[in-house]
Design a protein around this motif. Structure first.
Motif, PDB file in Angstrom:
ATOM      1  N   HIS A 130       0.799  -1.214   0.000  1.00 16.72           N
ATOM      2  CA  HIS A 130       0.000   0.000   0.000  1.00 16.72           C
ATOM      3  C   HIS A 130       0.843   1.281   0.000  1.00 16.72           C
ATOM      4  O   HIS A 130       0.324   2.357  -0.281  1.00 16.72           O
ATOM      5  CB  HIS A 130      -0.932   0.024   1.216  1.00 16.72           C
ATOM      6  CG  HIS A 130      -0.204   0.168   2.522  1.00 16.72           C
ATOM      7  ND1 HIS A 130       0.490  -0.879   3.091  1.00 16.72           N
ATOM      8  CD2 HIS A 130      -0.037   1.231   3.365  1.00 16.72           C
ATOM      9  CE1 HIS A 130       1.026  -0.473   4.236  1.00 16.72           C
ATOM     10  NE2 HIS A 130       0.735   0.797   4.419  1.00 16.72           N
ATOM     11  N   THR A 194      -9.030  -4.423  -5.010  1.00 16.05           N
ATOM     12  CA  THR A 194      -8.266  -3.183  -5.152  1.00 16.05           C
ATOM     13  C   THR A 194      -7.295  -2.998  -3.983  1.00 16.05           C
ATOM     14  O   THR A 194      -7.391  -3.692  -2.966  1.00 16.05           O
ATOM     15  CB  THR A 194      -9.207  -1.970  -5.255  1.00 16.05           C
ATOM     16  OG1 THR A 194     -10.008  -1.901  -4.069  1.00 16.05           O
ATOM     17  CG2 THR A 194     -10.112  -2.104  -6.461  1.00 16.05           C
ATOM     18  N   GLN A 200      -2.873   7.153  -7.711  1.00 15.00           N
ATOM     19  CA  GLN A 200      -3.938   6.805  -8.647  1.00 15.00           C
ATOM     20  C   GLN A 200      -3.376   6.316  -9.982  1.00 15.00           C
ATOM     21  O   GLN A 200      -3.919   5.391 -10.597  1.00 15.00           O
ATOM     22  CB  GLN A 200      -4.867   8.000  -8.869  1.00 15.00           C
ATOM     23  CG  GLN A 200      -6.134   7.657  -9.639  1.00 15.00           C
ATOM     24  CD  GLN A 200      -6.969   6.603  -8.939  1.00 15.00           C
ATOM     25  OE1 GLN A 200      -7.241   6.711  -7.746  1.00 15.00           O
ATOM     26  NE2 GLN A 200      -7.378   5.565  -9.675  1.00 15.00           N
ATOM     27  N   LEU A 203      -2.555   2.699  -9.647  1.00 16.23           N
ATOM     28  CA  LEU A 203      -3.762   1.871  -9.622  1.00 16.23           C
ATOM     29  C   LEU A 203      -4.377   1.751 -11.010  1.00 16.23           C
ATOM     30  O   LEU A 203      -4.804   0.664 -11.421  1.00 16.23           O
ATOM     31  CB  LEU A 203      -4.778   2.473  -8.650  1.00 16.23           C
ATOM     32  CG  LEU A 203      -4.386   2.439  -7.170  1.00 16.23           C
ATOM     33  CD1 LEU A 203      -5.369   3.270  -6.349  1.00 16.23           C
ATOM     34  CD2 LEU A 203      -4.341   1.005  -6.661  1.00 16.23           C
ATOM     35  N   ARG A 219     -15.390  -2.459  -8.849  1.00 22.40           N
ATOM     36  CA  ARG A 219     -14.401  -2.563  -7.787  1.00 22.40           C
ATOM     37  C   ARG A 219     -14.875  -3.564  -6.740  1.00 22.40           C
ATOM     38  O   ARG A 219     -16.039  -3.561  -6.323  1.00 22.40           O
ATOM     39  CB  ARG A 219     -14.192  -1.224  -7.089  1.00 22.40           C
ATOM     40  CG  ARG A 219     -13.817  -0.042  -7.993  1.00 22.40           C
ATOM     41  CD  ARG A 219     -12.454  -0.168  -8.621  1.00 22.40           C
ATOM     42  NE  ARG A 219     -12.501  -0.858  -9.897  1.00 22.40           N
ATOM     43  CZ  ARG A 219     -11.453  -1.007 -10.693  1.00 22.40           C
ATOM     44  NH1 ARG A 219     -10.279  -0.534 -10.328  1.00 22.40           N
ATOM     45  NH2 ARG A 219     -11.559  -1.652 -11.834  1.00 22.40           N
TER      46      ARG A 219
END
Length: 298
Positions: A130, A194, A200, A203, A219
């Motif tokens: 993350h 996700t 962003q 991702l 998602r």
């Protein structure tokens, strides 16, 4: 006997070929021959048996090789240590990785790096999924090998080390698990697991919102850890794109990894802080690329 002559003798004793020895040491074959003749005059005995078809060590040559090797390696090590100190390659170098295969490569490179620079300790750490760049910015690591893209003003993009075909991770009981391959269009209506935390743009590169035909890809649950993502997939909460290597490194009986044919490759590259491009970082990058070149293709 000069150190260069010892190097020529030991290299020829290993190669048993004058031309290969010359190429390896970047000298002429004549220089190799002259050095051997000089050594034989000093010792008073032949060191090599030479014919038109082969080069072999004599008994005297074998004894000299055995006696010289240990001392020569010690001299090399002492020079390498002094060079490392002089170039500033001492202390601790901290290297991060994301996927298991990146970690394995870094371990191999670290072993080679320590041999070259015994005064420098290499510490290896797994990067959290993350937080792509937090450890670099905090100074907790000096460089990392992780999934691209990296588009940060304060972080340098280094060489791409792996460029892998993508695969889709699905539950073992999912209808797609019976397919030999899938395409991006097959993701329509199927939730994607996700990741919370990455930029962003990162991702978007890994988790598309629409298929090529414009159909929505919903998602699924969000997570901050790869093993949790796999568990969510296995529980039927969604699917997740990854590298095809995951089939070998993260094999589980409740998961299937299906090649994703029309997706762009997933790349793993080196990166480091723009203000932290030290001699140690530069040398470790070279060492890691050398180790990658020796790997068997996935």
């Amino acid at each position: 006997m000069e150190l260069r002559d010892i190097e020529i003798f030991l290299t020829l004793a290993e190669e048993l070929h004058f031309t290969r020895t010359a190429e390896r040491l970047h000298v002429s074959p004549a220089r190799v021959s002259q050095a051997v003749k000089k050594q034989e005059r000093v010792i008073g005995a032949e060191l090599f048996e030479r014919t038109s078809r082969a080069v072999r060590l004599t008994a005297v040559g074998e004894r000299l090789r055995d006696d010289l090797e240990v001392g020569y390696r010690q001299i090399q090590q002492a020079i390498a240590t002094a060079s490392a100190v002089g170039r500033g390659i001492t202390g601790v170098l901290k290297v991060g990785f994301s996927s298991a295969w990146c970690g394995n490569l870094i371990v191999k490179a670290a072993d080679q790096f320590r041999t070259r620079h015994p005064g420098c300790e290499v510490q290896i750490a797994e990067m959290p999924l993350h937080d792509r760049f937090g450890a670099l910015r905090a100074g907790d690591i000096d460089l990392q090998l992780t999934e691209l893209p990296v588009d940060e003003d304060d972080i340098v993009n280094g060489p791409v080390v792996y460029s892998d075909q993508r695969a889709l991770t699905v539950p073992a009981h999912h209808p797609l698990a019976q397919r030999e391959s899938v395409r991006l269009e097959d993701l329509a209506g199927i939730p994607l697991i996700t990741i919370t935390g990455p930029p962003q743009y990162w991702l978007d590169a890994h988790l598309p919102h629409r298929t090529p035909a414009g159909r929505a890809i919903p998602r699924g649950p969000a997570t901050i850890a790869w093993q949790e993502a796999l568990s969510l997939v296995a529980a039927g909460k969604g699917v997740c794109p990854t590298s095809i290597r995951s089939a070998r490194y993260y094999a589980r009986p409740d998961l299937a990894y299906i090649p994703l044919l029309d997706a762009p490759p997933i790349e793993f590259g080196l990166s480091w802080p723009a203000s932290g491009e030290t001699v140690a970082v530069q040398d470790f990058v070279r060492t890691l690329l050398e180790a990658a070149d020796k790997e068997t293709p996935a």
